[in-house]
Enzyme design. Structure first.
Site, PDB file in Angstrom:
ATOM      1  N   VAL B 104       0.823  -1.212   0.000  1.00 53.00           N
ATOM      2  CA  VAL B 104       0.000   0.000   0.000  1.00 53.00           C
ATOM      3  C   VAL B 104       0.861   1.268   0.000  1.00 53.00           C
ATOM      4  O   VAL B 104       0.366   2.347  -0.312  1.00 53.00           O
ATOM      5  CB  VAL B 104      -0.980   0.007   1.197  1.00 53.00           C
ATOM      6  CG1 VAL B 104      -1.864  -1.252   1.168  1.00 53.00           C
ATOM      7  CG2 VAL B 104      -0.278   0.119   2.545  1.00 53.00           C
ATOM      8  N   LYS B 105       2.122   1.147   0.385  1.00 54.99           N
ATOM      9  CA  LYS B 105       3.055   2.294   0.407  1.00 54.99           C
ATOM     10  C   LYS B 105       2.408   3.548   0.997  1.00 54.99           C
ATOM     11  O   LYS B 105       2.553   4.641   0.443  1.00 54.99           O
ATOM     12  CB  LYS B 105       3.614   2.556  -0.991  1.00 54.99           C
ATOM     13  CG  LYS B 105       4.467   1.384  -1.528  1.00 54.99           C
ATOM     14  CD  LYS B 105       5.236   1.751  -2.780  1.00 54.99           C
ATOM     15  CE  LYS B 105       6.088   0.604  -3.291  1.00 54.99           C
ATOM     16  NZ  LYS B 105       5.351  -0.578  -3.765  1.00 54.99           N
ATOM     17  N   ARG B 106       1.719   3.391   2.116  1.00 52.85           N
ATOM     18  CA  ARG B 106       1.137   4.548   2.775  1.00 52.85           C
ATOM     19  C   ARG B 106       2.192   5.241   3.624  1.00 52.85           C
ATOM     20  O   ARG B 106       3.270   4.672   3.906  1.00 52.85           O
ATOM     21  CB  ARG B 106      -0.047   4.120   3.656  1.00 52.85           C
ATOM     22  CG  ARG B 106      -1.198   3.401   2.925  1.00 52.85           C
ATOM     23  CD  ARG B 106      -1.766   4.177   1.768  1.00 52.85           C
ATOM     24  NE  ARG B 106      -3.047   3.660   1.298  1.00 52.85           N
ATOM     25  CZ  ARG B 106      -3.286   3.166   0.087  1.00 52.85           C
ATOM     26  NH1 ARG B 106      -2.317   3.087  -0.807  1.00 52.85           N
ATOM     27  NH2 ARG B 106      -4.500   2.775  -0.250  1.00 52.85           N
TER      28      ARG B 106
END
Lengths: 308, 308
Positions: B104-106
């Site tokens: 998700v690379k949040r």
């Protein structure tokens, strides 16, 4: 899309954006009660409460402001029902004539960034049809992966007349940990800023680029330098109010034309009724408190710009 | 959660993860046809096609692998129906005993990162109840905002026995643009790596930390250095296969114990039937092609480790 935003800001003389970042703790009891009666204390109930809360605020402030900035994390935490409330909020704001800046801070390798871009500000192909998965006008983008992570967003902006704001210097206390590191004497955020200018050159509006940047209100000296470095880049400025940024510090984020920046306030507006200053409105009239807080914020910022 | 992942990797002798990043163009015609007949060429139709495609692959490979890594962008592009397919895929993989790494690379400022963290790997409070909005075991996290953007994820990991993989050096061609910049002679990605170690110390499993990192297969020399710098950090390695990473380059991502890294392949597995090598399976048997590709990948990587 930057032209539309600039025009709205000019017409309203309001370089402000309201951050729709609803924590459940901001939502007045009467709204939560109604939502929970209908859906129970469930994700659906939380999403309904957030949506009704947003709707009240948007109805109360939409004639005063050019744009809103919903922070998707506050919806995503409630799973699918929460994201449906995000989408409903974006759609409603657009109906009300507001520019919608999706604060999504996405960013990945090329083909993946392309998927985020078409999902949020573009159109996705399904068979012979195209659809907007979400429908923001701008999104925020994280630059850590470099040009090939950002360019797919720029390409989608060009195709769909949309825009992005790339994180350059964020408002949080530890933003300097990596962003301020000196590379040959130049802080990393300035290297990012130079790239933002480069990416923006191929996606210009009339005066400003559709590729903007994010610079926190909490670092005014850096804001002053960045403003000069990137005269055609619109700056989205988070961190005013609750995070500590003051209007007098923000005047240097604006160009001589009084344009070039748009200042966000989230908690300070949407939870205004919880502040001593706006307590008199009461939780029932939370939206009126938000309206007053918007009026005060616009006056504070435009007043400071006029005085400089 | 890292203990569970390590145990599964050891038991299967399979340091690999299958990236469930379905582009519609990967989905065989017969699946798309069935989905579009039921839902039309709509977002719902696309989501159904993706879900059925995933289910076929997961059924075919779940006994061979420890983990899957769905890339949320590929679902998010189809809006709410797409994200429902993401959630359904994660839940199904967990039913099948797989560790789910949500790519998700949040990453955001503190309170916002906290919302992402509870939404994906924790529990969100609604009145007197708690819910998992999504239900990954690990998520990937972008470090650009610094410690206060990452720590909320670490806190949620501690409370819920979950894990994260922080981007250190990504696999894409322009990852070096910012990540390789030298700060006092040290590349930025090494500064990030040092912080990852620090964050990870307070969230240890038995041998490895629940705070892992991402280092692309496409930069093997950097992988070798980082492996030594962070002996207790599990490395999630994207970029094998389709992106160009080779098994012999990847041996240095592993510790002497044969552990310490898990290599991802997405397109190379899920769209295997489109490669000359696996063409004989045909589109109808795409999942069997994926299974064979997994067998070959495990052999390729474990063979290279054994030979070093």
């Amino acid at each position: 899309m930057i032209n539309t935003l600039v025009e709205k800001i000019s017409n309203l003389n309001a370089p402000v954006v309201v951050g729709l970042d609803p924590m459940l703790s901001y939502v007045p009891e009467h709204i939560k009660k109604a939502a929970f009666e209908q859906y129970g204390e469930t994700l659906e109930g939380a999403a309904e409460a957030v949506w009704q809360f947003n709707k009240g605020i948007v109805d109360a402030v939409c004639d005063l402001i050019p744009a809103v900035k919903p922070q998707i994390a506050m919806y995503e935490q409630f799973g699918i029902p929460g994201l449906s409330a995000f989408e409903k909020t974006c759609a409603y704001c657009k109906e009300k004539g507001l520019v919608v800046i999706g604060d999504v801070k996405r960013g990945d390798i090329g083909s993946t960034s392309a998927a985020y871009a078409v999902g949020h500000i573009g159109k996705v192909q399904v068979g012979s049809n195209t659809y907007s998965g979400f429908s923001e006008d701008f999104v925020t983008v994280n630059p850590y992966l470099g040009t090939d992570g950002v360019k797919p967003f720029v390409d989608v902006c060009k195709e769909n007349n949309k825009g992005i704001f790339v994180l350059v210097k964020t408002s949080n206390p530890s933003s300097g940990e990596f962003q301020d590191q000196l590379v040959d004497g130049v802080p990393l955020y300035e290297l990012v800023a130079k790239k933002v200018v480069e990416w923006g050159e191929e996606c210009m509006g009339n005066t400003y680029s559709n590729v903007g940047c994010v610079v926190g209100a909490t670092y005014p000296e850096m804001g002053r330098v960045l403003r000069k470095m990137m005269p055609k880049t619109y700056i989205l400025v988070p961190g005013y109010g609750a995070q500590g940024g003051k209007a007098e510090d923000l005047v240097h984020y604006f160009n001589a034309d009084g344009l070039g920046a748009i200042v966000n306030s989230s908690r300070g507006i949407i939870a205004a009724y919880k502040q001593d200053k706006y307590e008199k409105f009461g939780a029932e009239n939370y939206a009126d408190a938000s309206r007053q807080a918007v009026v005060d914020m616009i006056q504070d910022i435009t007043g400071a710009i006029a005085k400089r």
